[in-house]
Design an enzyme around this catalytic site. Structure first.
Site, PDB file in Angstrom:
ATOM      1  N   SER A 292       0.850  -1.217   0.014  1.00  0.00           N
ATOM      2  CA  SER A 292       0.067  -0.121   0.074  1.00  0.00           C
ATOM      3  C   SER A 292       1.022   1.142   0.084  1.00  0.00           C
ATOM      4  O   SER A 292       0.195   2.269   0.000  1.00  0.00           O
ATOM      5  CB  SER A 292      -1.036  -0.110   1.176  1.00  0.00           C
ATOM      6  OG  SER A 292      -0.179  -0.202   2.508  1.00  0.00           O
TER       7      SER A 292
ATOM      8  N   ASN B 168      -2.131  -2.579  13.166  1.00  0.00           N
ATOM      9  CA  ASN B 168      -3.696  -2.238  13.131  1.00  0.00           C
ATOM     10  C   ASN B 168      -4.019  -0.983  14.009  1.00  0.00           C
ATOM     11  O   ASN B 168      -4.829  -0.315  13.558  1.00  0.00           O
ATOM     12  CB  ASN B 168      -4.545  -3.388  13.914  1.00  0.00           C
ATOM     13  CG  ASN B 168      -4.373  -4.660  12.805  1.00  0.00           C
ATOM     14  OD1 ASN B 168      -3.462  -4.463  11.649  1.00  0.00           O
ATOM     15  ND2 ASN B 168      -4.561  -5.721  13.303  1.00  0.00           N
TER      16      ASN B 168
ATOM     17  N   THR C 223     -38.596  28.294 -10.173  1.00  0.00           N
ATOM     18  CA  THR C 223     -38.909  27.032  -9.608  1.00  0.00           C
ATOM     19  C   THR C 223     -39.376  26.044 -11.045  1.00  0.00           C
ATOM     20  O   THR C 223     -39.977  26.984 -11.790  1.00  0.00           O
ATOM     21  CB  THR C 223     -40.381  26.916  -8.698  1.00  0.00           C
ATOM     22  OG1 THR C 223     -41.311  27.509  -9.245  1.00  0.00           O
ATOM     23  CG2 THR C 223     -39.966  27.755  -7.519  1.00  0.00           C
ATOM     24  N   HIS C 224     -39.072  24.971 -10.991  1.00  0.00           N
ATOM     25  CA  HIS C 224     -39.425  24.048 -12.295  1.00  0.00           C
ATOM     26  C   HIS C 224     -38.729  24.731 -13.444  1.00  0.00           C
ATOM     27  O   HIS C 224     -39.102  24.473 -14.608  1.00  0.00           O
ATOM     28  CB  HIS C 224     -40.672  23.821 -12.412  1.00  0.00           C
ATOM     29  CG  HIS C 224     -41.518  23.733 -11.332  1.00  0.00           C
ATOM     30  ND1 HIS C 224     -41.542  22.324 -10.804  1.00  0.00           N
ATOM     31  CD2 HIS C 224     -42.341  24.304 -10.393  1.00  0.00           C
ATOM     32  CE1 HIS C 224     -42.678  22.422  -9.550  1.00  0.00           C
ATOM     33  NE2 HIS C 224     -42.838  23.594  -9.329  1.00  0.00           N
TER      34      HIS C 224
ATOM     35  N   SER D 113     -13.159  25.842 -27.913  1.00  0.00           N
ATOM     36  CA  SER D 113     -13.453  24.746 -28.692  1.00  0.00           C
ATOM     37  C   SER D 113     -12.317  24.414 -29.853  1.00  0.00           C
ATOM     38  O   SER D 113     -11.940  25.510 -30.518  1.00  0.00           O
ATOM     39  CB  SER D 113     -14.948  24.667 -29.260  1.00  0.00           C
ATOM     40  OG  SER D 113     -14.978  23.790 -30.406  1.00  0.00           O
TER      41      SER D 113
ATOM     42  N   LYS E  33     -16.827  29.486 -29.380  1.00  0.00           N
ATOM     43  CA  LYS E  33     -16.992  28.988 -28.143  1.00  0.00           C
ATOM     44  C   LYS E  33     -16.238  29.216 -26.837  1.00  0.00           C
ATOM     45  O   LYS E  33     -14.768  29.506 -27.125  1.00  0.00           O
ATOM     46  CB  LYS E  33     -17.091  27.446 -28.267  1.00  0.00           C
ATOM     47  CG  LYS E  33     -18.125  26.905 -29.202  1.00  0.00           C
ATOM     48  CD  LYS E  33     -19.573  26.694 -28.526  1.00  0.00           C
ATOM     49  CE  LYS E  33     -19.430  25.498 -27.522  1.00  0.00           C
ATOM     50  NZ  LYS E  33     -20.779  24.714 -27.691  1.00  0.00           N
TER      51      LYS E  33
ATOM     52  N   ASN F 282     -16.309  27.975 -23.289  1.00  0.00           N
ATOM     53  CA  ASN F 282     -17.145  26.834 -22.578  1.00  0.00           C
ATOM     54  C   ASN F 282     -16.927  26.862 -20.634  1.00  0.00           C
ATOM     55  O   ASN F 282     -15.758  27.195 -20.431  1.00  0.00           O
ATOM     56  CB  ASN F 282     -16.768  25.355 -22.876  1.00  0.00           C
ATOM     57  CG  ASN F 282     -16.989  25.146 -24.581  1.00  0.00           C
ATOM     58  OD1 ASN F 282     -18.193  25.844 -24.785  1.00  0.00           O
ATOM     59  ND2 ASN F 282     -16.270  24.355 -25.227  1.00  0.00           N
TER      60      ASN F 282
ATOM     61  N   GLU G  18     -18.303  22.771 -15.064  1.00  0.00           N
ATOM     62  CA  GLU G  18     -18.935  21.454 -15.556  1.00  0.00           C
ATOM     63  C   GLU G  18     -18.029  20.211 -14.857  1.00  0.00           C
ATOM     64  O   GLU G  18     -18.639  19.373 -14.663  1.00  0.00           O
ATOM     65  CB  GLU G  18     -18.622  21.232 -17.106  1.00  0.00           C
ATOM     66  CG  GLU G  18     -19.765  22.024 -17.997  1.00  0.00           C
ATOM     67  CD  GLU G  18     -19.615  22.109 -19.468  1.00  0.00           C
ATOM     68  OE1 GLU G  18     -20.575  22.546 -20.205  1.00  0.00           O
ATOM     69  OE2 GLU G  18     -18.674  21.795 -19.832  1.00  0.00           O
TER      70      GLU G  18
ATOM     71  N   TYR H  96      -9.733  -6.314  12.573  1.00  0.00           N
ATOM     72  CA  TYR H  96      -9.008  -5.636  11.424  1.00  0.00           C
ATOM     73  C   TYR H  96      -9.102  -6.752  10.316  1.00  0.00           C
ATOM     74  O   TYR H  96      -9.183  -8.148  10.499  1.00  0.00           O
ATOM     75  CB  TYR H  96      -7.693  -5.451  11.704  1.00  0.00           C
ATOM     76  CG  TYR H  96      -6.934  -4.830  10.402  1.00  0.00           C
ATOM     77  CD1 TYR H  96      -7.112  -3.424   9.953  1.00  0.00           C
ATOM     78  CD2 TYR H  96      -6.073  -5.826   9.914  1.00  0.00           C
ATOM     79  CE1 TYR H  96      -6.318  -3.228   8.848  1.00  0.00           C
ATOM     80  CE2 TYR H  96      -5.571  -5.446   8.435  1.00  0.00           C
ATOM     81  CZ  TYR H  96      -5.670  -3.972   7.831  1.00  0.00           C
ATOM     82  OH  TYR H  96      -5.094  -3.588   6.774  1.00  0.00           O
TER      83      TYR H  96
ATOM     84  N   GLN I 127      -7.478  -1.939   4.171  1.00  0.00           N
ATOM     85  CA  GLN I 127      -6.629  -1.078   3.569  1.00  0.00           C
ATOM     86  C   GLN I 127      -7.195  -0.114   2.223  1.00  0.00           C
ATOM     87  O   GLN I 127      -6.637   0.651   1.867  1.00  0.00           O
ATOM     88  CB  GLN I 127      -5.682  -2.098   3.050  1.00  0.00           C
ATOM     89  CG  GLN I 127      -4.377  -1.523   2.265  1.00  0.00           C
ATOM     90  CD  GLN I 127      -3.336  -2.339   1.938  1.00  0.00           C
ATOM     91  OE1 GLN I 127      -2.362  -2.536   2.872  1.00  0.00           O
ATOM     92  NE2 GLN I 127      -3.007  -2.784   0.888  1.00  0.00           N
TER      93      GLN I 127
ATOM     94  N   LYS J 218      -8.051   4.048   1.864  1.00  0.00           N
ATOM     95  CA  LYS J 218      -7.524   5.066   1.764  1.00  0.00           C
ATOM     96  C   LYS J 218      -7.486   5.800   0.464  1.00  0.00           C
ATOM     97  O   LYS J 218      -7.731   6.883   0.479  1.00  0.00           O
ATOM     98  CB  LYS J 218      -5.718   4.762   2.090  1.00  0.00           C
ATOM     99  CG  LYS J 218      -5.456   4.716   3.519  1.00  0.00           C
ATOM    100  CD  LYS J 218      -4.243   4.228   3.947  1.00  0.00           C
ATOM    101  CE  LYS J 218      -4.312   3.171   5.081  1.00  0.00           C
ATOM    102  NZ  LYS J 218      -5.013   2.012   4.824  1.00  0.00           N
TER     103      LYS J 218
HETATM  104  N1  ARG Z   1      -1.216  -1.157   5.176  1.00  0.00           N
HETATM  105  C1  ARG Z   1      -2.235  -1.764   5.988  1.00  0.00           C
HETATM  106  C2  ARG Z   1      -3.536  -1.021   5.950  1.00  0.00           C
HETATM  107  O1  ARG Z   1      -3.520   0.135   5.457  1.00  0.00           O
HETATM  108  C3  ARG Z   1      -1.665  -1.621   7.470  1.00  0.00           C
HETATM  109  C4  ARG Z   1      -2.265  -2.282   8.478  1.00  0.00           C
HETATM  110  C5  ARG Z   1      -1.532  -3.749   8.309  1.00  0.00           C
HETATM  111  N2  ARG Z   1      -2.140  -4.550   9.128  1.00  0.00           N
HETATM  112  C6  ARG Z   1      -2.052  -6.033   9.082  1.00  0.00           C
HETATM  113  N3  ARG Z   1      -2.474  -6.711   9.804  1.00  0.00           N
HETATM  114  N4  ARG Z   1      -1.839  -6.564   7.905  1.00  0.00           N
HETATM  115  O2  ARG Z   1      -4.550  -1.376   6.520  1.00  0.00           O
END
Ligand code: ARG
Length: 460
Positions: free
Chosen positions: A22, A110, A155-156, A277, A283, A285, A290, A317, A322, A325
């Site tokens: 990760s 964790n 409205t509408h 454009s 144009k 835009n 948008e 966990y 993971q 993120k």
């Molecule tokens: N890279 C992991 C995450 O983002 C970190 C936690 C890893 N924990 C584990 N028991 N493998 O969640």
């Protein structure tokens, strides 16, 4: 080197490693991981796992590492460490040798990742609050300058009653203030410290977790280790705050796109936020707007994705988590960019007050005034509503506005109508009549601008 080699005789397949790692996205947690590690080293000192001297060495090395990371965060991406936690630990060992290997005592990735992510959310939340405040300031500024700019209210998507551009700005200001308040609320709720929850069952060292929480500026320590390591409510809450705010931005964008259209011609956006454009030379835009409208979908997607990921996950966990993120980072980055871009769209915006006034006069936007006029002359509203409906049909047939009908013509609809009716059918009168709190009368709008300015000053 992986953090968990001992139990394994075979190296990970490189394809699995690529799939599992990760670092390419959680490198953004570097600063938080280091700050959390410093706090953890102090906790370890307090239970005599580290000596004063060892703790100081670790802290100094971690601070050095932090400075280096702040100066060049991309350096992390050149490593093949599994995740940011492994990377920081390896860097630490490189700097202080075997002592670095003591830091992970009593800690798990964790509780570590849960803590890092909350610290990151907190910092990013502040950045977003600032961006929201800048946009609010912009809305008040534009409102201030456009208190007499009449705008057709819809409205509408049919012209309904005249409003002012200031009133429209202040409507969005209300939404952004609610977004701010929702964000602050979410930030307050997430402000509990998971560190010291271990992998899932708590840490085996008698650490004062409240003190640890305080040292990281958390309001308190989390109360249950199972929950602490598997709670991602804050990720979903922040994305839901972002989603609602993006919804507001998308409505603002859509209003402005319409006002900017050839058909409406109410505003002209600056060259700086529009593009041309490749084929049609005429144009210009409204791309910025948008894109804001379009990116709203992607933020909802991140929220929906996270909800699906966590749904029915068993405690505690699981590696599924993971996946929290990338969506969060993307959603909050996108939200931030859209807040900034919305404010930018008001720079150099030209409002064509003659066009908006002309449009506000059309479409029988003063029909309600005529009904209210009849009510003032003693006719029950429901009946007045019907009379005016018939009058509008008559005016449409003649191809004119209500105020363009002669007194005799108007009297055909109701004999109570007098010369004084014309005064009530003007735009100024329409606006002035809406004099109760929250309405569009000039006094109310001036009051609203003043109050809004005051709220902004208090935020500072
Ligand atoms: N890279 C992991 C995450 O983002 C970190 C936690 C890893 N924990 C584990 N028991 N493998 O969640």
């Amino acid at each position: 080197m992986a953090l968990w080699g001992g139990r394994f005789t075979q190296a990970a397949d490189t394809r699995f490693k690529d799939f599992n790692d990760s670092l390419r996205f959680d490198y953004r947690l570097a600063e938080q991981d280091i700050i959390g590690s410093v706090a953890w080293s102090k906790a370890l000192l307090s239970v005599n796992v580290l000596t004063q001297d060892e703790q100081q060495q670790l802290e100094a090395a971690l601070n050095e590492l932090k400075a280096s990371v702040v100066a060049d965060p991309e350096q992390i991406l050149r490593s093949d460490a599994e995740d940011i936690h492994s990377w920081v630990e390896q860097q630490l060992i490189d700097r202080v040798g075997d002592l670095g290997k003591k830091l992970h005592t009593g800690r798990s990735r964790n509780d570590q990742v849960a803590t890092d992510l909350k610290l990151w959310c907190r910092a990013q939340g502040e950045v977003l609050l600032d961006a929201l405040q800048r946009l609010q300031t912009k809305m008040v500024e534009v409102a201030q300058a456009n208190q007499t700019t009449v705008l057709p209210g819809y409205t509408h998507l049919q012209r309904a009653q005249p409003v002012t551009f200031a009133h429209w700005c202040l409507a969005y200001l209300e939404m952004f203030e609610r977004d701010s308040s929702r964000l602050q609320d979410a930030l307050q709720r997430l402000n509990t410290c998971p560190l010291g929850s271990g992998a899932l069952a708590g840490t085996a060292y008698a650490i004062d977790r409240e003190r640890l929480a305080q040292s990281l500026d958390f309001q308190r320590a989390t109360r249950n280790s199972l929950d602490a390591v598997s709670d991602r409510d804050h990720v979903m809450e922040l994305m839901s705050v972002a989603s609602i705010s993006m919804l507001h931005l998308s409505r603002l964008a859509e209003d402005l796109i319409f006002y900017n259209s050839g058909e409406a011609g109410f505003i002209e956006l600056a060259d700086t936020v529009t593009s041309g454009s490749s084929l049609m030379p005429q144009k210009k835009n409204p791309d910025a707007l948008e894109l804001i409208r379009g990116k709203t979908g992607r933020v909802y997607g991140a929220l929906a994705g996270m909800m699906m990921t966590v749904k029915a996950l068993p405690l505690a966990y699981n590696k599924d988590m993971q996946e929290d993120k990338e969506g969060l980072f993307d959603a909050l980055d996108t939200w931030y960019d859209c807040l900034e871009m919305t404010a930018l769209c008001f720079e150099g915006i030209q409002i064509n007050g003659e066009r908006t006034l002309e449009a506000a006069k059309q479409g029988y936007a003063n029909a309600t005034e005529l009904a209210d006029y009849l009510v003032a002359k003693g006719i029950p509203f429901r009946e007045a509503h019907h009379i005016v409906g018939v009058a509008v049909v008559g005016a449409i047939a003649k191809g004119c506005a209500l105020e363009e009908l002669s007194l005799d013509e108007l009297r055909e609809f109701s004999s109570v109508i007098d010369e004084d009716v014309y005064g009530t059918l003007t735009i100024d009168s329409c606006l002035k009549q809406r004099c109760a709190l929250g309405g569009v009368s000039p006094e109310q709008v001036a009051y609203a601008v003043k109050q809004a300015q005051q709220r902004l000053d208090e935020q500072d």
